[in-house]
Design an enzyme around this catalytic site. Structure first.
Site, short mmCIF file in Angstrom:
data_model
loop_
_atom_site.label_atom_id
_atom_site.label_comp_id
_atom_site.label_asym_id
_atom_site.label_seq_id
_atom_site.Cartn_x
_atom_site.Cartn_y
_atom_site.Cartn_z
N LYS A 1 0.81 -1.22 0.00
CA LYS A 1 0.00 0.00 0.00
C LYS A 1 0.85 1.27 0.00
O LYS A 1 0.37 2.33 -0.39
CB LYS A 1 -0.98 -0.01 1.18
CG LYS A 1 -1.89 -1.23 1.24
CD LYS A 1 -2.54 -1.56 -0.07
CE LYS A 1 -3.48 -2.74 -0.10
NZ LYS A 1 -2.98 -4.03 0.40
N TYR B 1 -11.73 -15.49 2.62
CA TYR B 1 -10.80 -14.39 2.83
C TYR B 1 -10.36 -14.35 4.31
O TYR B 1 -11.20 -14.39 5.21
CB TYR B 1 -11.47 -13.05 2.47
CG TYR B 1 -10.62 -11.87 2.89
CD1 TYR B 1 -9.58 -11.43 2.07
CD2 TYR B 1 -10.83 -11.23 4.10
CE1 TYR B 1 -8.76 -10.38 2.47
CE2 TYR B 1 -10.02 -10.18 4.51
CZ TYR B 1 -8.99 -9.76 3.69
OH TYR B 1 -8.19 -8.73 4.10
N TYR C 1 -2.54 -12.75 2.54
CA TYR C 1 -2.27 -12.40 1.14
C TYR C 1 -1.03 -13.13 0.61
O TYR C 1 -1.15 -14.07 -0.17
CB TYR C 1 -2.05 -10.89 1.01
CG TYR C 1 -3.24 -10.05 1.37
CD1 TYR C 1 -4.24 -9.78 0.44
CD2 TYR C 1 -3.38 -9.50 2.64
CE1 TYR C 1 -5.33 -8.99 0.75
CE2 TYR C 1 -4.47 -8.71 2.97
CZ TYR C 1 -5.44 -8.46 2.02
OH TYR C 1 -6.52 -7.68 2.34
C1 LIG Z 1 -3.74 -5.28 0.23
C2 LIG Z 1 -2.75 -6.39 0.18
C3 LIG Z 1 -2.63 -7.19 -0.97
C4 LIG Z 1 -3.56 -7.10 -2.14
O1 LIG Z 1 -3.40 -5.94 -2.89
P1 LIG Z 1 -4.67 -5.39 -3.69
O2 LIG Z 1 -4.14 -4.21 -4.41
O3 LIG Z 1 -5.69 -5.05 -2.66
O4 LIG Z 1 -5.15 -6.46 -4.59
C5 LIG Z 1 -1.65 -8.16 -0.99
N1 LIG Z 1 -0.84 -8.35 0.06
C6 LIG Z 1 -0.94 -7.62 1.19
C7 LIG Z 1 -0.03 -7.93 2.30
C8 LIG Z 1 -1.90 -6.61 1.28
O5 LIG Z 1 -1.99 -5.90 2.40
#
Ligand SMILES: *Cc1c(COP(=O)(O)O)cnc(C)c1O
Length: 330
Positions: A49, A262, A288
């Site tokens: 992010k 999720y 993720y």
């Molecule tokens: C938000 C996030 C993602 C996914 O990214 P998106 O742009 O929302 O698809 C992947 N890994 C981590 C650790 C995240 O925080």
């Protein structure tokens, strides 16, 4: 429109390292494996992010906003990074949080990212049962306006065309870095949750004319709306960057690694997190990067990639969430 003409507020430690996964590659056999360390972007434990927020906070400041409002699940890495970015930019920060994962252990409901959100000075609003994040965010925006502030809204995950600029720019960085290491990257594997990261990489592929395929791994356990979100962001981003039509084969989202839902653990994720920790000393996250790495490991085992090919995994961060899942690891 060139990427460097958009307003941008510097937040990230760039370029992030591109490193070989030597011991993982030896253990699995198959293609050359590299990892792009976007967990090392530096902002309050880093993550993907940060790159998006450079453009989102840049836009907020250009619009003379005084307060940032964003939203996510209670263990959102995005809102934690947003709180840190707002602090650094001198903006107030309101976070709308939804209890979107059925885990109610105290480490989950008070620790991990949530601890950091508080420490970073954000004001936290919890959605009422049945209330959506979007509805609550609109209410918070109104309250903030009434209090005389100028709010700037950042959607879930920072996933819109503005945030995606960060990942379009990362492709320029990655291509230059690979070139200087004498590498040609054939495939890029990345976790996809709200779609902005994958969309940005697809846009960056068009900008750099890279030959790498971008492979998103669905972590939502609901690939159709996610694919639609990726397409929408790519369409908007392509329009603002003056790119032509993006080829259909550039949209690859692999389902099957997110079950049972999720943010819910599965065996492949636990194996991937433990393997990377014990073979490489790298900490993935359980929501993720752990599931995306489980997807990569499975695809390597199934022989999806040639042994002369090079695959780069984008480590998108999320390390603080490990502490919210403390009880699932050995
Ligand atoms: C938000 C996030 C993602 C996914 O990214 P998106 O742009 O929302 O698809 C992947 N890994 C981590 C650790 C995240 O925080």
């Amino acid at each position: 429109m060139q990427l460097d003409q958009f307003p941008r507020f510097p937040l990230a430690h760039l370029p992030t390292p591109l490193e070989p996964l030597t011991r993982l590659q030896a253990a699995l056999g198959g293609p050359r494996l590299y990892i792009k360390r976007d967990d090392c972007t530096g902002l309050a434990t880093g993550g993907n992010k940060t790159r998006k927020l450079e453009f989102l906070i840049g836009d907020a400041l250009a619009q003379k906003a005084t307060t940032v409002i964003s939203e996510g699940g209670i263990q959102s890495n995005h809102v934690r990074q947003t709180a840190a970015a707002a602090a650094k930019a001198g903006l107030k920060c309101h976070l709308v949080l939804e209890r979107n994962v059925p885990i109610d252990r105290p480490v989950y409901t008070a620790g991990g990212n949530l601890l950091l959100d508080r420490l970073l000075g954000a004001t936290i609003h919890y959605c009422d049962p049945g209330e959506t994040r979007a509805t609550r965010s609109v209410k918070v925006m109104e309250e903030v306006r009434r209090a005389g502030e100028a709010p700037y809204y950042i959607p879930t995950g920072g996933s819109n065309a503005i945030g995606a600029r960060g990942y379009a720019a990362s492709m320029v960085e990655l291509e230059q870095q690979a070139g200087s290491q004498g590498l040609r990257i054939d495939h890029i594997v990345v976790a996809s949750g709200s779609g902005g990261t994958q969309a940005g990489l697809i846009l960056g592929k068009a900008v750099t004319q890279s030959k790498a395929t971008i492979i998103g791994i669905d972590v939502d356990h609901d690939p159709e709306p996610l694919m639609a979100a990726v397409r929408k962001i790519v369409q908007e981003g392509a329009a603002e960057l003056g790119l032509g039509k993006i080829a259909d084969e550039d949209f690859q989202l692999i389902p099957g690694y997110a079950a049972p839902g999720y943010g819910m653990p599965n065996a492949g994720m636990i194996e991937a997190v433990e393997l990377l920790a014990r073979l490489e000393g790298i900490l993935l996250d359980p929501v993720y990067a752990g599931k995306a790495m489980a997807g990569l490991i499975d695809m390597v085992r199934r022989g999806r990639f040639g042994s002369e090919e090079t695959v780069a995994f984008i480590h998108t961060g999320g390390t603080p969430a490990l502490f919210a899942y403390a009880d699932i690891f050995a």
